[in-house]
Design a protein around this motif. Structure first.
Motif, PDB file in Angstrom:
ATOM      1  N   GLY A 111       6.126  -1.971 -10.200  1.00 23.25           N
ATOM      2  CA  GLY A 111       5.206  -2.789  -9.418  1.00 23.25           C
ATOM      3  C   GLY A 111       5.577  -4.247  -9.609  1.00 23.25           C
ATOM      4  O   GLY A 111       6.305  -4.589 -10.545  1.00 23.25           O
ATOM      5  N   PRO A 112       5.079  -5.129  -8.728  1.00 22.13           N
ATOM      6  CA  PRO A 112       5.435  -6.545  -8.839  1.00 22.13           C
ATOM      7  C   PRO A 112       4.815  -7.200 -10.076  1.00 22.13           C
ATOM      8  O   PRO A 112       3.971  -6.610 -10.743  1.00 22.13           O
ATOM      9  N   ASN A 113       5.246  -8.426 -10.360  1.00 20.27           N
ATOM     10  CA  ASN A 113       4.679  -9.183 -11.480  1.00 20.27           C
ATOM     11  C   ASN A 113       3.169  -9.266 -11.328  1.00 20.27           C
ATOM     12  O   ASN A 113       2.659  -9.518 -10.243  1.00 20.27           O
ATOM     13  N   SER A 117       1.016  -6.935 -11.479  1.00 23.91           N
ATOM     14  CA  SER A 117       0.353  -5.791 -10.845  1.00 23.91           C
ATOM     15  C   SER A 117      -0.380  -4.935 -11.873  1.00 23.91           C
ATOM     16  O   SER A 117      -1.147  -4.047 -11.516  1.00 23.91           O
ATOM     17  N   HIS A 156      11.389  -2.775 -14.252  1.00 22.20           N
ATOM     18  CA  HIS A 156      11.507  -3.757 -13.186  1.00 22.20           C
ATOM     19  C   HIS A 156      12.580  -3.356 -12.178  1.00 22.20           C
ATOM     20  O   HIS A 156      12.469  -3.588 -10.987  1.00 22.20           O
ATOM     21  N   SER A 196      -0.024  -1.849  -7.669  1.00 23.78           N
ATOM     22  CA  SER A 196      -0.085  -3.060  -6.864  1.00 23.78           C
ATOM     23  C   SER A 196      -1.473  -3.665  -7.020  1.00 23.78           C
ATOM     24  O   SER A 196      -2.468  -2.985  -6.820  1.00 23.78           O
ATOM     25  N   LEU A 213       7.374   0.627  -0.855  1.00 26.34           N
ATOM     26  CA  LEU A 213       7.904  -0.483  -1.653  1.00 26.34           C
ATOM     27  C   LEU A 213       7.640  -1.821  -0.964  1.00 26.34           C
ATOM     28  O   LEU A 213       7.271  -2.798  -1.603  1.00 26.34           O
ATOM     29  N   SER A 214       7.814  -1.863   0.348  1.00 30.92           N
ATOM     30  CA  SER A 214       7.582  -3.120   1.053  1.00 30.92           C
ATOM     31  C   SER A 214       6.120  -3.545   0.928  1.00 30.92           C
ATOM     32  O   SER A 214       5.813  -4.732   0.798  1.00 30.92           O
ATOM     33  N   TYR A 253       5.583  -4.672  -2.957  1.00 30.69           N
ATOM     34  CA  TYR A 253       6.210  -5.932  -3.361  1.00 30.69           C
ATOM     35  C   TYR A 253       6.020  -7.035  -2.325  1.00 30.69           C
ATOM     36  O   TYR A 253       6.493  -8.149  -2.486  1.00 30.69           O
ATOM     37  N   GLU A 254       5.361  -6.745  -1.223  1.00 36.75           N
ATOM     38  CA  GLU A 254       5.089  -7.710  -0.158  1.00 36.75           C
ATOM     39  C   GLU A 254       6.351  -8.419   0.312  1.00 36.75           C
ATOM     40  O   GLU A 254       6.410  -9.645   0.410  1.00 36.75           O
ATOM     41  N   CYS A 255       7.394  -7.625   0.512  1.00 31.77           N
ATOM     42  CA  CYS A 255       8.608  -8.161   1.118  1.00 31.77           C
ATOM     43  C   CYS A 255       9.334  -6.980   1.757  1.00 31.77           C
ATOM     44  O   CYS A 255       8.986  -5.829   1.514  1.00 31.77           O
ATOM     45  N   THR A 307      12.598 -11.103   5.095  1.00 33.45           N
ATOM     46  CA  THR A 307      11.717 -11.413   3.970  1.00 33.45           C
ATOM     47  C   THR A 307      10.904 -12.674   4.190  1.00 33.45           C
ATOM     48  O   THR A 307       9.691 -12.695   4.009  1.00 33.45           O
TER      49      THR A 307
END
Lengths: 265, 355
Positions: free
Chosen positions: A35-37, A39, A197, A213, A232-233, A236-238, A260
């Protein structure tokens, strides 16, 4: 026999870092938490190892960890912290021994050397821990953790490795080495729960992947099930693109740079 | 950069070395003890007395007083105080994961100092029956209460929901030390000249007032605290990796911290109460031993007790013989000897102190 986290909520002051997250990890498998930073990955690991106050319940091999004494927990699971800290100049082999007091290898003097050999640092045994590079220190700590739960299965019960970003300070060769060690441990009957990561390493080595998330569980499943473009998109919002190169059909994640920028809020 | 003296030894050797040190330091303690019984302001010497006893002569009353009422209690006090200060140093450094920590860092010294000043300055205004009751022990008693009070308050402040925050302790310790210092300053301001002189000497430390009553008052507390501290070896080793990891390898961290704090409060509180402010033992001794045989607390704690006791007895012998029949405050001796040695170590082994 498993590790079960049920309805875990963790708050830092007003901020809810985790909201009602559940996860079940089976022995014989590497379970990755990604998950992203921010999360909540490390927070979830912290709750599952009992180092953070949490609401909900965590069971280790069927026992509520709140009812277990520290030494009883230490005999069943070892935890690799994100950063390798040591206040006094112990030597490398002394550092590995620190984990042995309550682990399964307590009375086997050869275990620390074998654990060091496993991470490829046998020749560093008598060096001062403080003279090591960041990556070497991290591998010594992995050796300590391995020594603590040396037998993946003890008395018919699986032992567990909790790894918080085990490869974050390692070069690519040692990243693979460490993940191989984790997989070996799982394939010998133990269980591994790792915060990761690197999505491609996760795809390569994890049997199950949990995607967090914003403090919630977005998806849990095999790498092929959850490591998808859409999931995943969203997490990670990208824009990320997942391909499945032959021959192994393992997901391979690529950033999709051109798009992106447009999707960032 | 591998600046540890024995960094190249196999770890087994380091452990063996540490255990050998037990015997070396025990012998050293025995020798310094004999030396301290031998040397003093009078011509009475241990050798002479032993010779007398061996040929069946009776000791003169003077000899008996010198040996049993002056030198022996002083030796016992020096042993207790030296061991207490050195062990407290090791334990505080382990708790704060910092080789520069000492009991002063949590305000024990400042609290005890405030207690001593209170007793010295306001003691004259106490009701007669109370001063009669406590006699000479008023200052050590109030100093002890001051030290204990400070650390217990600190413990309360830094413990939330059963968890003690070491960082909060450090900060609150600084605040409490400042407050105790300010209150002491007010008392110093109203003190007369004789009281100021008493205060200054108390702050420099001395074993001069040693007698059996003080030994029996402080001794049990110090011995109990040291005994408790000696059980903390494994726990403090684990704590070197941080509190979370210490818990993960099976250590009951909160219990460890509680015992640590109680042991330091007991040992240092009692030691400072009976001997005043004696510096440097708590920092130099653990540091020297880590250089000699590594940081393993399982052996370090006992070795620190032995070396701390020997060094303090030696410092006391110097303090009372160098300008005999007068005496130097022992704190001056430990600082004059300790500080240059410490500086020399730091110069010679650049990079050893890892924060």
């Amino acid at each position: 026999m498993s590790v079960v986290a049920e309805d875990i909520t963790v708050s830092y002051g007003q901020h809810r870092a985790l909201r009602g997250v559940s996860l079940k990890a089976q022995p014989g498998q590497v379970t990755a938490i990604v998950g992203p930073n921010g999360s909540g990955k490390s927070t979830l690991l912290g709750a599952m190892t009992g180092s953070l106050p949490y609401l909900g319940e965590v069971r280790l091999n069927g026992q509520d960890i709140r009812s277990m004494k520290p030494w009883a927990l230490a005999a069943q699971r070892a935890v690799l912290p994100q950063t390798a800290r040591l206040a006094f100049p112990f030597t490398v082999i002394e550092t590995v021994r620190l984990g042995l007091q309550f682990g399964t290898a307590g009375d086997r003097p050869e275990v620390p050397s074998q654990a060091l050999a496993k991470v490829g640092l046998a020749h560093y045994a008598n060096r001062s821990f403080h003279d090591l590079s960041g990556g070497e220190a991290q591998r010594v700590m992995l050796a300590r953790v391995l020594a603590q739960v040396w037998a993946p299965v003890e008395n018919g019960q699986p032992r567990w490795l909790f790894l918080d970003e085990p490869v974050s300070s390692l070069d690519i060769g040692h990243q693979l080495q460490v993940m191989e060690i984790a997989r070996d441990f799982a394939q010998s009957g133990g269980g591994v729960i790792a915060v990761m990561h690197d999505l491609n390493l996760t795809a390569l080595y994890a049997d199950r992947v949990a995607i967090l998330s914003k403090g919630e569980m977005l998806a849990v499943g095999t790498p092929n099930e959850v490591l998808t473009d859409a999931t995943l998109s969203a997490a990670y919002e990208c824009q990320l693109r997942v391909s499945h190169p032959p021959p192994a059909d393992i997901p391979f994640i690529l950033p999709h740079a051109a798009v992106t920028q447009n999707t960032r809020p | 950069m591998t600046a540890i003296a024995d960094g190249n030894l196999a770890p087994q050797d380091r452990a063996v070395q540490a255990r050998k040190l037990h015997w070396v330091l025990t012998t050293a303690l025995g020798l310094t003890a004999l030396l301290s019984l031998q040397i003093g302001a009078t011509d009475v010497t241990l050798m002479h007395m032993l010779a007398k006893v061996l040929v069946g002569e009776v000791l003169s009353p003077l000899e008996r007083v010198v040996l049993f009422d002056i030198r022996l209690p002083r030796l016992a006090m020096g042993t207790l105080v030296g061991a207490a200060l050195a062990v407290s140093g090791v334990v505080m450094q382990g708790l704060f994961r910092n080789p520069l920590a000492d009991p002063g860092i949590v305000g024990i010294s400042a609290g005890a100092g405030l207690g001593a000043i209170l007793a010295i300055v306001l003691g004259a205004h106490l009701p007669i029956w109370l001063t009669d009751l406590t006699g000479d022990h008023l200052t050590p008693l109030i100093a002890f209460l001051g030290g204990w009070g400070t650390i217990l308050l600190l413990y309360r402040v830094s413990t939330r929901h059963g968890r003690t925050s070491v960082a909060t302790m450090l900060l609150a310790g600084i605040a409490l030390a400042a407050l105790a210092g300010a209150l002491s300053g007010i008392l110093v301001f109203v003190a007369n000249d004789q009281q100021l002189r008493d205060l200054t000497f108390w702050g420099l430390g001395s074993l001069a007032g040693a007698n059996w009553a003080k030994v029996f008052a402080a001794g049990p507390m110090i011995l109990l605290s040291i005994a408790a501290a000696l059980t903390l070896g494994r726990g403090l080793n684990g704590l070197a990796m941080g509190e979370a990891t210490a818990a993960h390898i099976g250590i009951d961290v909160q219990k460890l911290k509680s015992i640590t704090i109680l042991a330091v409060a007991g040992a240092t509180g009692a030691a400072v109460a009976v001997s005043g402010g004696i510096g440097f033992v708590g920092i130099v001794v653990p540091h020297l031993l880590r250089l000699a045989s590594g940081p393993d607390h399982r052996t370090l704690l006992l070795n620190a007790a032995l070396l701390g006791a020997s060094l303090l007895i030696l410092a006391d012998v110097i303090a009372r013989s160098i300008i005999a029949p007068a005496e130097l405050p022992i704190g001056i001796v430990t600082a004059v000897l300790g500080a240059p040695v410490f500086l020399w170590i730091l110069l010679k082994r650049r990079g050893v102190v890892d924060l």
